[in-house]
Design a protein around this motif. Structure first.
Motif, PDB file in Angstrom:
ATOM      1  N   ASP A   1      -2.560  15.642  -3.482  1.00  0.00           N
ATOM      2  CA  ASP A   1      -3.986  15.999  -3.483  1.00  0.00           C
ATOM      3  C   ASP A   1      -4.798  14.787  -3.927  1.00  0.00           C
ATOM      4  OD1 ASP A   1      -3.937  18.891  -2.849  1.00  0.00           O
ATOM      5  OD2 ASP A   1      -2.729  18.994  -4.672  1.00  0.00           O
ATOM      6  N   LYS A   2      -5.729  14.369  -3.090  1.00  0.00           N
ATOM      7  CA  LYS A   2      -6.525  13.190  -3.383  1.00  0.00           C
ATOM      8  C   LYS A   2      -7.549  13.483  -4.479  1.00  0.00           C
ATOM      9  CE  LYS A   2      -5.863  11.159   1.177  1.00  0.00           C
ATOM     10  NZ  LYS A   2      -6.492  10.611   2.398  1.00  0.00           N
TER      11      LYS A   2
ATOM     12  N   PRO B   1       0.821  -1.211   0.000  1.00  0.00           N
ATOM     13  CA  PRO B   1       0.000   0.000   0.000  1.00  0.00           C
ATOM     14  C   PRO B   1       0.856   1.262   0.000  1.00  0.00           C
ATOM     15  CG  PRO B   1      -0.030  -1.033   2.164  1.00  0.00           C
ATOM     16  CD  PRO B   1       0.681  -1.986   1.248  1.00  0.00           C
ATOM     17  N   LEU B   2       0.371   2.286  -0.698  1.00  0.00           N
ATOM     18  CA  LEU B   2       1.094   3.557  -0.805  1.00  0.00           C
ATOM     19  C   LEU B   2       0.312   4.693  -0.148  1.00  0.00           C
ATOM     20  CD1 LEU B   2       2.277   3.277  -4.532  1.00  0.00           C
ATOM     21  CD2 LEU B   2       3.581   2.705  -2.471  1.00  0.00           C
ATOM     22  N   ASP B   3      -0.391   4.378   0.925  1.00  0.00           N
ATOM     23  CA  ASP B   3      -1.223   5.384   1.594  1.00  0.00           C
ATOM     24  C   ASP B   3      -0.401   6.566   2.085  1.00  0.00           C
ATOM     25  OD1 ASP B   3      -3.328   3.695   1.121  1.00  0.00           O
ATOM     26  OD2 ASP B   3      -3.406   2.880   3.152  1.00  0.00           O
ATOM     27  N   ASP B   4       0.814   6.295   2.575  1.00  0.00           N
ATOM     28  CA  ASP B   4       1.662   7.383   3.066  1.00  0.00           C
ATOM     29  C   ASP B   4       2.083   8.315   1.937  1.00  0.00           C
ATOM     30  OD1 ASP B   4       3.097   5.218   2.029  1.00  0.00           O
ATOM     31  OD2 ASP B   4       4.922   5.751   3.101  1.00  0.00           O
ATOM     32  N   ILE B   5       2.267   7.762   0.725  1.00  0.00           N
ATOM     33  CA  ILE B   5       2.606   8.587  -0.430  1.00  0.00           C
ATOM     34  C   ILE B   5       1.393   9.366  -0.908  1.00  0.00           C
ATOM     35  CG2 ILE B   5       3.500   8.561  -2.791  1.00  0.00           C
ATOM     36  CD1 ILE B   5       5.566   7.729  -0.741  1.00  0.00           C
TER      37      ILE B   5
ATOM     38  N   ALA C   1      -4.479   9.933  -6.295  1.00  0.00           N
ATOM     39  CA  ALA C   1      -3.949  11.252  -5.928  1.00  0.00           C
ATOM     40  C   ALA C   1      -2.955  11.719  -6.974  1.00  0.00           C
ATOM     41  CB  ALA C   1      -3.290  11.200  -4.555  1.00  0.00           C
ATOM     42  N   ALA C   2      -2.659  13.015  -6.935  1.00  0.00           N
ATOM     43  CA  ALA C   2      -1.661  13.611  -7.836  1.00  0.00           C
ATOM     44  C   ALA C   2      -0.858  14.636  -7.046  1.00  0.00           C
ATOM     45  CB  ALA C   2      -2.338  14.245  -9.038  1.00  0.00           C
ATOM     46  N   GLY C   3       0.280  15.025  -7.612  1.00  0.00           N
ATOM     47  CA  GLY C   3       1.148  15.974  -6.923  1.00  0.00           C
ATOM     48  C   GLY C   3       1.818  15.369  -5.702  1.00  0.00           C
ATOM     49  N   CYS C   4       2.012  14.037  -5.711  1.00  0.00           N
ATOM     50  CA  CYS C   4       2.580  13.342  -4.555  1.00  0.00           C
ATOM     51  C   CYS C   4       4.112  13.411  -4.558  1.00  0.00           C
ATOM     52  CB  CYS C   4       2.129  11.886  -4.545  1.00  0.00           C
ATOM     53  SG  CYS C   4       0.329  11.689  -4.423  1.00  0.00           S
TER      54      CYS C   4
ATOM     55  N   GLY D   1       4.451  16.779  -9.412  1.00  0.00           N
ATOM     56  CA  GLY D   1       4.454  15.631  -8.507  1.00  0.00           C
ATOM     57  C   GLY D   1       4.132  14.334  -9.228  1.00  0.00           C
ATOM     58  N   ALA D   2       3.957  13.277  -8.446  1.00  0.00           N
ATOM     59  CA  ALA D   2       3.641  11.958  -8.998  1.00  0.00           C
ATOM     60  C   ALA D   2       2.149  11.668  -8.865  1.00  0.00           C
ATOM     61  CB  ALA D   2       4.439  10.881  -8.268  1.00  0.00           C
ATOM     62  N   MET D   3       1.634  10.933  -9.833  1.00  0.00           N
ATOM     63  CA  MET D   3       0.257  10.443  -9.779  1.00  0.00           C
ATOM     64  C   MET D   3       0.278   9.018  -9.233  1.00  0.00           C
ATOM     65  SD  MET D   3      -2.365   9.700 -12.938  1.00  0.00           S
ATOM     66  CE  MET D   3      -2.658  11.440 -13.284  1.00  0.00           C
ATOM     67  N   ILE D   4      -0.628   8.730  -8.322  1.00  0.00           N
ATOM     68  CA  ILE D   4      -0.721   7.402  -7.734  1.00  0.00           C
ATOM     69  C   ILE D   4      -1.999   6.726  -8.232  1.00  0.00           C
ATOM     70  CG2 ILE D   4      -0.722   6.035  -5.627  1.00  0.00           C
ATOM     71  CD1 ILE D   4       1.786   7.731  -5.998  1.00  0.00           C
ATOM     72  N   ILE D   5      -1.830   5.554  -8.817  1.00  0.00           N
ATOM     73  CA  ILE D   5      -2.966   4.752  -9.274  1.00  0.00           C
ATOM     74  C   ILE D   5      -3.062   3.526  -8.390  1.00  0.00           C
ATOM     75  CG2 ILE D   5      -3.850   3.324 -11.158  1.00  0.00           C
ATOM     76  CD1 ILE D   5      -2.735   5.328 -13.123  1.00  0.00           C
ATOM     77  N   SER D   6      -4.240   3.327  -7.801  1.00  0.00           N
ATOM     78  CA  SER D   6      -4.456   2.206  -6.892  1.00  0.00           C
ATOM     79  C   SER D   6      -5.843   1.634  -7.104  1.00  0.00           C
ATOM     80  CB  SER D   6      -4.297   2.667  -5.435  1.00  0.00           C
ATOM     81  OG  SER D   6      -4.671   1.661  -4.536  1.00  0.00           O
ATOM     82  N   LYS D   7      -5.910   0.300  -7.166  1.00  0.00           N
ATOM     83  CA  LYS D   7      -7.196  -0.392  -7.323  1.00  0.00           C
ATOM     84  C   LYS D   7      -7.961   0.135  -8.530  1.00  0.00           C
ATOM     85  CE  LYS D   7      -7.636  -1.514  -2.413  1.00  0.00           C
ATOM     86  NZ  LYS D   7      -6.332  -0.959  -2.021  1.00  0.00           N
ATOM     87  N   LYS D   8      -7.234   0.344  -9.628  1.00  0.00           N
ATOM     88  CA  LYS D   8      -7.791   0.746 -10.923  1.00  0.00           C
ATOM     89  C   LYS D   8      -8.453   2.134 -10.874  1.00  0.00           C
ATOM     90  CE  LYS D   8      -8.695  -4.106 -12.004  1.00  0.00           C
ATOM     91  NZ  LYS D   8      -7.401  -4.313 -12.643  1.00  0.00           N
ATOM     92  N   ARG D   9      -7.952   2.968  -9.969  1.00  0.00           N
ATOM     93  CA  ARG D   9      -8.437   4.350  -9.883  1.00  0.00           C
ATOM     94  C   ARG D   9      -7.264   5.298  -9.637  1.00  0.00           C
ATOM     95  NH1 ARG D   9     -13.835   4.962  -9.642  1.00  0.00           N
ATOM     96  NH2 ARG D   9     -13.715   7.044  -8.705  1.00  0.00           N
TER      97      ARG D   9
END
Length: 255
Positions: A150-151, A141-145, A185-188, A174-182
């Motif tokens: 911004d979610k 999981p990347l919850d901390d990232i 967040a962005a700007g990570c 920043g970085a975009m986070i893709i999790s569970k096919k969604r």
């Protein structure tokens, strides 16, 4: 006793050697090599004192230090231990074995619906030399990232990805986070790798991608703003200058 040496002993020695080798690599990557050498020296002294010279008093003291030291090492190297376990779980053969217990007829179709928009967005940004960094979560999981940016929590969409990384967008750096096919967040903010082997021609996005691939089992896709080249960082390794077909193949096999 000297010649009572069987196949089990050979396997034992090989396994210990492999364990020490991977620990050495892990410490070297995390810049804790001197600590690792110090620990190995201490263990060697402990073995000599307690097993070879059989010094009871000093051996007893060192035994107590070893017992307390194991707990201290777990606390001190908790990030490295977690990374090792993530790497072990993310190994291709382990993942292939786990897939046997999670077969799904619709999985291939669902993967296509997730991967194609990412590939198409990367190709479009590559042509226009728009920098991008997309991190695809897997087992770890990347919850901390996610909490550093911004979610969003939106369906994966080519236009949305391109708009987020548009040069005038406040989230494009920043970085975009893709999790569970969604898109979660962005700007990570990602951990930056300090690996000295990374070519100097690769910029901060590549170092951040390498950092997240070393600290988790995530896949990081990079689009270079300078060259437009598409790269992937996975398991602490780069795959550079990818075509659309190669990117799609990697994401399909590894997701």
């Amino acid at each position: 006793m000297l010649f009572n040496f069987g196949i089990k002993d050979i396997i034992d020695i090989v396994l210990v050697a492999l364990m020490l080798y991977y620990l050495y690599r892990l410490m070297k990557e995390s810049r804790s090599l001197n600590v690792f050498i110090g620990i190995m020296f201490f263990i060697l002294v402990w073995l000599l004192v307690s097993q070879v010279f059989e010094m009871r008093l000093l051996g007893g003291i060192l035994d107590k230090l070893i017992s307390v030291g194991m707990i201290a090492l777990i606390i001190l190297f908790q990030e490295e231990i977690r990374k090792f376990l993530y790497t072990l779980g993310a190994h291709q053969r382990v993942r292939s074995f786990m897939r046997l217990f999670s077969l799904n007829d619709n999985k291939a179709k669902e993967d296509k619906e997730t991967i194609i928009p990412i590939v198409m967005a990367c190709m479009s940004m590559s042509r226009n030399k728009v920098g991008a960094l997309i991190v695809i979560e897997r087992g770890a999981p990347l919850d901390d990232i996610v909490d550093t940016g911004d979610k969003i929590d939106a369906k994966i969409n080519q236009r949305l990805i391109e708009n987020i990384f548009f040069k005038n967008s406040p989230l494009h750096d920043g970085a975009m986070i893709i999790s569970k096919k969604r898109i979660k967040a962005a700007g990570c903010i990602l951990p930056v790798s300090h690996n000295q082997d990374i070519p100097r021609s690769l910029g901060l996005r590549h170092r951040a991608a390498m950092g997240i691939s070393q600290s988790s089992d995530a896949i990081a896709v990079i689009v270079s703003e300078e060259t437009g080249h598409i790269s992937v960082a996975i398991r602490g390794q780069f795959k550079l200058r990818l075509s659309a077909e190669e990117l799609e193949s990697i994401l399909t096999e590894e997701s």
